[in-house]
Design an enzyme around this catalytic site. Structure first.
Site, PDB file in Angstrom:
ATOM      1  N   TYR A  72       1.044  -0.672  -0.316  1.00 16.57           N
ATOM      2  CA  TYR A  72      -0.300   0.187   0.169  1.00 16.57           C
ATOM      3  C   TYR A  72       0.819   1.057   0.456  1.00 16.57           C
ATOM      4  CZ  TYR A  72      -4.499  -1.942   0.022  1.00 16.57           C
ATOM      5  OH  TYR A  72      -5.112  -3.007  -0.186  1.00 16.57           O
ATOM      6  N   ARG A  75       1.264   1.926  -3.560  1.00 14.65           N
ATOM      7  CA  ARG A  75       0.486   2.460  -4.615  1.00 14.65           C
ATOM      8  C   ARG A  75      -0.148   3.963  -4.067  1.00 14.65           C
ATOM      9  NH1 ARG A  75      -4.409  -1.273  -3.873  1.00 14.65           N
ATOM     10  NH2 ARG A  75      -5.240   0.133  -4.352  1.00 14.65           N
ATOM     11  N   ASN A 107     -13.142   4.490  -5.939  1.00 16.43           N
ATOM     12  CA  ASN A 107     -11.577   4.578  -5.347  1.00 16.43           C
ATOM     13  C   ASN A 107     -11.182   4.788  -4.240  1.00 16.43           C
ATOM     14  OD1 ASN A 107     -11.592   4.317  -7.941  1.00 16.43           O
ATOM     15  ND2 ASN A 107     -11.896   6.199  -9.337  1.00 16.43           N
ATOM     16  N   VAL A 108      -9.789   5.225  -3.873  1.00 13.77           N
ATOM     17  CA  VAL A 108      -8.836   5.108  -2.911  1.00 13.77           C
ATOM     18  C   VAL A 108      -8.097   6.571  -3.119  1.00 13.77           C
ATOM     19  CG1 VAL A 108      -9.885   3.135  -2.100  1.00 13.77           C
ATOM     20  CG2 VAL A 108      -7.819   3.674  -3.337  1.00 13.77           C
ATOM     21  N   HIS A 124     -15.150   2.671  -0.292  1.00 15.73           N
ATOM     22  CA  HIS A 124     -13.954   1.280  -0.220  1.00 15.73           C
ATOM     23  C   HIS A 124     -12.309   2.273   0.431  1.00 15.73           C
ATOM     24  CE1 HIS A 124     -15.215  -1.239  -3.998  1.00 15.73           C
ATOM     25  NE2 HIS A 124     -15.973  -0.953  -2.576  1.00 15.73           N
ATOM     26  N   CYS A 151       0.396   1.238  16.380  1.00 15.97           N
ATOM     27  CA  CYS A 151      -1.074   3.147  17.310  1.00 15.97           C
ATOM     28  C   CYS A 151      -0.523   3.848  18.375  1.00 15.97           C
ATOM     29  CB  CYS A 151      -2.183   2.406  16.633  1.00 15.97           C
ATOM     30  SG  CYS A 151      -3.424   3.079  18.119  1.00 15.97           S
ATOM     31  N   SER A 193     -16.333  -2.614 -13.199  1.00 15.44           N
ATOM     32  CA  SER A 193     -16.176  -4.037 -14.190  1.00 15.44           C
ATOM     33  C   SER A 193     -17.533  -4.203 -13.699  1.00 15.44           C
ATOM     34  CB  SER A 193     -15.249  -4.592 -13.311  1.00 15.44           C
ATOM     35  OG  SER A 193     -14.973  -4.873 -12.149  1.00 15.44           O
ATOM     36  N   ALA A 235     -13.204   7.513 -20.617  1.00  7.30           N
ATOM     37  CA  ALA A 235     -14.362   8.350 -19.269  1.00  7.30           C
ATOM     38  C   ALA A 235     -13.171   9.543 -19.638  1.00  7.30           C
ATOM     39  CB  ALA A 235     -13.977   8.145 -17.995  1.00  7.30           C
TER      40      ALA A 235
HETATM   41  C1  BJW Z   1     -12.340   2.577 -18.739  1.00  8.71           C
HETATM   42  C2  BJW Z   1     -11.000   3.117 -18.475  1.00  8.71           C
HETATM   43  C3  BJW Z   1     -10.411   4.617 -19.042  1.00  8.71           C
HETATM   44  C4  BJW Z   1      -9.575   1.628 -18.022  1.00  8.71           C
HETATM   45  N1  BJW Z   1     -12.293   4.790 -18.826  1.00  8.71           N
HETATM   46  N2  BJW Z   1     -13.041   2.858 -18.441  1.00  8.71           N
HETATM   47  C5  BJW Z   1     -17.613 -14.515  -2.792  1.00  8.71           C
HETATM   48  C6  BJW Z   1     -16.803 -15.029  -1.970  1.00  8.71           C
HETATM   49  C7  BJW Z   1     -16.664 -14.247  -0.904  1.00  8.71           C
HETATM   50  C8  BJW Z   1     -17.152 -13.217  -0.970  1.00  8.71           C
HETATM   51  C9  BJW Z   1     -18.170 -12.440  -1.540  1.00  8.71           C
HETATM   52  C10 BJW Z   1     -18.047 -13.429  -2.926  1.00  8.71           C
HETATM   53  N3  BJW Z   1     -19.034 -13.434  -3.430  1.00  8.71           N
HETATM   54  C11 BJW Z   1     -19.772 -12.080  -2.857  1.00  8.71           C
HETATM   55  C12 BJW Z   1     -18.831 -10.759  -2.037  1.00  8.71           C
HETATM   56  C13 BJW Z   1     -18.435  -9.794  -1.485  1.00  8.71           C
HETATM   57  C14 BJW Z   1     -17.528  -9.655  -2.367  1.00  8.71           C
HETATM   58  C15 BJW Z   1     -17.409  -9.040  -3.503  1.00  8.71           C
HETATM   59  O1  BJW Z   1     -18.491  -8.067  -4.085  1.00  8.71           O
HETATM   60  N4  BJW Z   1     -16.949 -10.133  -4.569  1.00  8.71           N
HETATM   61  C16 BJW Z   1     -16.596 -10.133  -5.482  1.00  8.71           C
HETATM   62  C17 BJW Z   1     -15.097  -9.547  -6.101  1.00  8.71           C
HETATM   63  C18 BJW Z   1     -17.241 -11.887  -6.222  1.00  8.71           C
HETATM   64  N5  BJW Z   1     -17.395  -8.516  -1.886  1.00  8.71           N
HETATM   65  C19 BJW Z   1     -16.264  -7.220  -0.532  1.00  8.71           C
HETATM   66  O2  BJW Z   1     -15.810  -8.357   0.209  1.00  8.71           O
HETATM   67  C20 BJW Z   1     -17.045  -5.840   0.012  1.00  8.71           C
HETATM   68  N6  BJW Z   1     -17.653  -6.353   1.670  1.00  8.71           N
HETATM   69  C21 BJW Z   1     -19.168  -6.969   1.730  1.00  8.71           C
HETATM   70  O3  BJW Z   1     -19.469  -6.732   0.523  1.00  8.71           O
HETATM   71  O4  BJW Z   1     -19.137  -6.716   2.788  1.00  8.71           O
HETATM   72  C22 BJW Z   1     -20.374  -8.057   3.575  1.00  8.71           C
HETATM   73  C23 BJW Z   1     -19.733  -9.297   2.796  1.00  8.71           C
HETATM   74  C24 BJW Z   1     -18.627  -9.818   3.576  1.00  8.71           C
HETATM   75  C25 BJW Z   1     -18.210 -11.164   3.693  1.00  8.71           C
HETATM   76  C26 BJW Z   1     -18.579 -11.313   2.658  1.00  8.71           C
HETATM   77  C27 BJW Z   1     -19.647 -11.278   2.212  1.00  8.71           C
HETATM   78  C28 BJW Z   1     -20.237 -10.566   2.091  1.00  8.71           C
HETATM   79  C29 BJW Z   1     -15.792  -5.606   0.334  1.00  8.71           C
HETATM   80  C30 BJW Z   1     -15.821  -5.369  -1.411  1.00  8.71           C
HETATM   81  C31 BJW Z   1     -14.300  -4.690  -1.178  1.00  8.71           C
HETATM   82  C32 BJW Z   1     -13.425  -4.007  -1.993  1.00  8.71           C
HETATM   83  N7  BJW Z   1     -11.956  -3.749  -1.770  1.00  8.71           N
HETATM   84  C33 BJW Z   1     -11.125  -3.348  -3.230  1.00  8.71           C
HETATM   85  C34 BJW Z   1     -10.123  -2.932  -2.269  1.00  8.71           C
HETATM   86  C35 BJW Z   1      -9.612  -1.614  -2.122  1.00  8.71           C
HETATM   87  C36 BJW Z   1      -8.835  -1.253  -1.072  1.00  8.71           C
HETATM   88  C37 BJW Z   1      -7.721  -1.302  -2.340  1.00  8.71           C
HETATM   89  O5  BJW Z   1      -7.473  -0.616  -3.232  1.00  8.71           O
HETATM   90  O6  BJW Z   1      -7.373  -2.158  -2.688  1.00  8.71           O
HETATM   91  O7  BJW Z   1     -11.741  -2.287  -4.251  1.00  8.71           O
HETATM   92  S1  BJW Z   1     -11.516  -4.892  -4.540  1.00  8.71           S
HETATM   93  C38 BJW Z   1     -11.368  -3.345  -5.667  1.00  8.71           C
HETATM   94  O8  BJW Z   1     -12.203  -3.851  -7.130  1.00  8.71           O
HETATM   95  C39 BJW Z   1     -11.046  -2.261  -5.737  1.00  8.71           C
HETATM   96  C40 BJW Z   1     -11.552  -1.643  -6.209  1.00  8.71           C
HETATM   97  O9  BJW Z   1     -13.097  -0.521  -5.707  1.00  8.71           O
HETATM   98  C41 BJW Z   1     -13.153  -2.799  -6.589  1.00  8.71           C
HETATM   99  C42 BJW Z   1     -13.640  -2.406  -7.665  1.00  8.71           C
HETATM  100  O10 BJW Z   1     -12.894  -2.055  -8.888  1.00  8.71           O
HETATM  101  P1  BJW Z   1     -13.561  -1.136  -9.886  1.00  8.71           P
HETATM  102  O11 BJW Z   1     -12.741   0.251 -10.036  1.00  8.71           O
HETATM  103  O12 BJW Z   1     -15.092  -1.715 -10.747  1.00  8.71           O
HETATM  104  O13 BJW Z   1     -12.214  -1.477 -11.145  1.00  8.71           O
HETATM  105  P2  BJW Z   1     -11.189  -2.953 -12.516  1.00  8.71           P
HETATM  106  O14 BJW Z   1     -10.210  -2.932 -12.417  1.00  8.71           O
HETATM  107  O15 BJW Z   1     -12.374  -4.193 -11.805  1.00  8.71           O
HETATM  108  O16 BJW Z   1     -12.037  -2.407 -12.918  1.00  8.71           O
HETATM  109  C43 BJW Z   1     -12.064  -1.257 -13.912  1.00  8.71           C
HETATM  110  C44 BJW Z   1     -13.175  -0.785 -15.513  1.00  8.71           C
HETATM  111  O17 BJW Z   1     -12.536   0.797 -15.769  1.00  8.71           O
HETATM  112  C45 BJW Z   1     -12.913  -1.688 -16.033  1.00  8.71           C
HETATM  113  O18 BJW Z   1     -14.252  -2.520 -16.775  1.00  8.71           O
HETATM  114  C46 BJW Z   1     -12.281  -1.547 -17.093  1.00  8.71           C
HETATM  115  O19 BJW Z   1     -12.387  -1.712 -18.744  1.00  8.71           O
HETATM  116  C47 BJW Z   1     -12.351   0.272 -17.144  1.00  8.71           C
HETATM  117  N8  BJW Z   1     -11.469   1.017 -17.885  1.00  8.71           N
HETATM  118  N9  BJW Z   1      -9.714   2.361 -18.177  1.00  8.71           N
HETATM  119  C48 BJW Z   1     -13.248   4.070 -19.071  1.00  8.71           C
HETATM  120  N10 BJW Z   1      -9.534   5.223 -19.438  1.00  8.71           N
END
Ligand code: BJW
Length: 250
Positions: A72, A75, A107-108, A124, A151, A193, A235
């Protein structure tokens, strides 16, 4: 520019200008043109080079806090060296023009705020803040000579103030995001995504409530088949054109 794209830009501009309430959800794609890596893109995404299970869960941090802290810190440096791009700036301008507006980001990186957006809902967390692993209290003042730092209140490890897999989202932020999605008449999903829940549920909440949903993404996503407009574009190129088409004379 292809004429179908120009026609869509004009339609979206009219929809935005006539909206009484706009909600926007952004993901890593909006910051890609600032040089901040996305997560799931095949060649360049962070999860193509690193395993989320090793770096972005509380269990990973307990197992190897130094590895996670250092990743981190790397990053954080990249984000601090980055600048907001034209997409971030266009959204700040849209906020100034809209009657009611909420910007929700996964985004973070804090780039929306640096582009001038106010009152951003951070689902997030934020990489630039740190909190105590045990007490979850955000602290700005701690001794950084240890890795990870401790801490100053209780001696537990400090960690980045971001939401890892399996962790709950900040309650107030999620409630505000759901309320915005349920009460808007136009919802923009930009550069995400749409795979990570509960954020991915927000455009569907907007659709259920009768909003027009516009997706702007380089590629098709799981959301694309469900929305009224799904535009394949960068975007940072499209958003300035849309905002300029909606409010051309200033
Ligand atoms: C462009 C472009 C340009 C490029 N112009 N477009 C099964 C097992 C375990 C857990 C789960 C499960 N099913 C569901 C869950 C829950 C889980 C989840 O959703 N998992 C899925 C992956 C299946 N969610 C969680 O755990 C969340 N908590 C929760 O639900 O609590 C209750 C719970 C607890 C326990 C179990 C179940 C429920 C928390 C989610 C936290 C996500 N954290 C992250 C990391 C943050 C810290 C860090 O930065 O390190 O957040 S993961 C990562 O993904 C980050 C992002 O915010 C998040 C979303 O990603 P994003 O922003 O969509 O990025 P990409 O890369 O995926 O997409 C980018 C897009 O941009 C692409 O489509 C490109 O095409 C496009 N692009 N350039 C326009 N110029």
């Amino acid at each position: 520019m292809a004429s179908y794209l120009q026609a869509h830009i004009e339609q979206i501009a009219i929809t935005l200008r006539n909206a009484s309430s706009i909600a926007v959800l952004t993901g890593a794609g909006i910051s890609a043109e600032s040089g901040v890596p996305t997560f799931r893109e095949a060649q360049s995404g962070l999860w193509s080079r690193f395993r989320a299970e090793d770096l972005a869960t509380p269990e990973a941090f307990i197992r190897d806090p130094k590895l996670v802290w250092d990743w981190y810190a790397w990053r954080r440096q990249r984000v601090q060296a980055a600048e907001p791009n034209a997409g971030h700036v266009a959204l700040a301008r849209l906020q100034d023009k809209a009657a009611r507006f909420r910007l929700i980001t996964q985004n973070v990186d804090g780039l929306h705020q640096r582009a001038g957006s106010g009152d951003v809902i951070e689902l997030h967390g934020n990489l630039l803040r740190s909190k105590c692993f045990d007490e979850a209290i955000v602290l700005a003042d701690f001794d950084e000579s240890h890795t990870p730092p401790r801490c100053p209140r209780c001696g537990a490890h400090m960690r980045p103030d971001v939401v890892w897999f399996g962790e709950s989202l900040p309650v107030d932020a999620l409630e505000e995001a759901v309320a915005a999605a349920q009460s808007c008449d136009v919802f923009l999903s930009i550069g995400t995504s749409a795979l990570v829940y509960p954020a991915a549920q927000l455009p569907h909440a907007a659709l259920t409530n009768g909003a027009t949903v516009v997706e702007i993404n380089k590629e098709a996503t799981a959301l694309s088949p469900h929305v009224q407009f799904s535009i394949r574009a960068l975007a940072g190129e499209l958003m300035p054109m849309v905002v300029r088409a909606a409010w051309p004379d200033d």
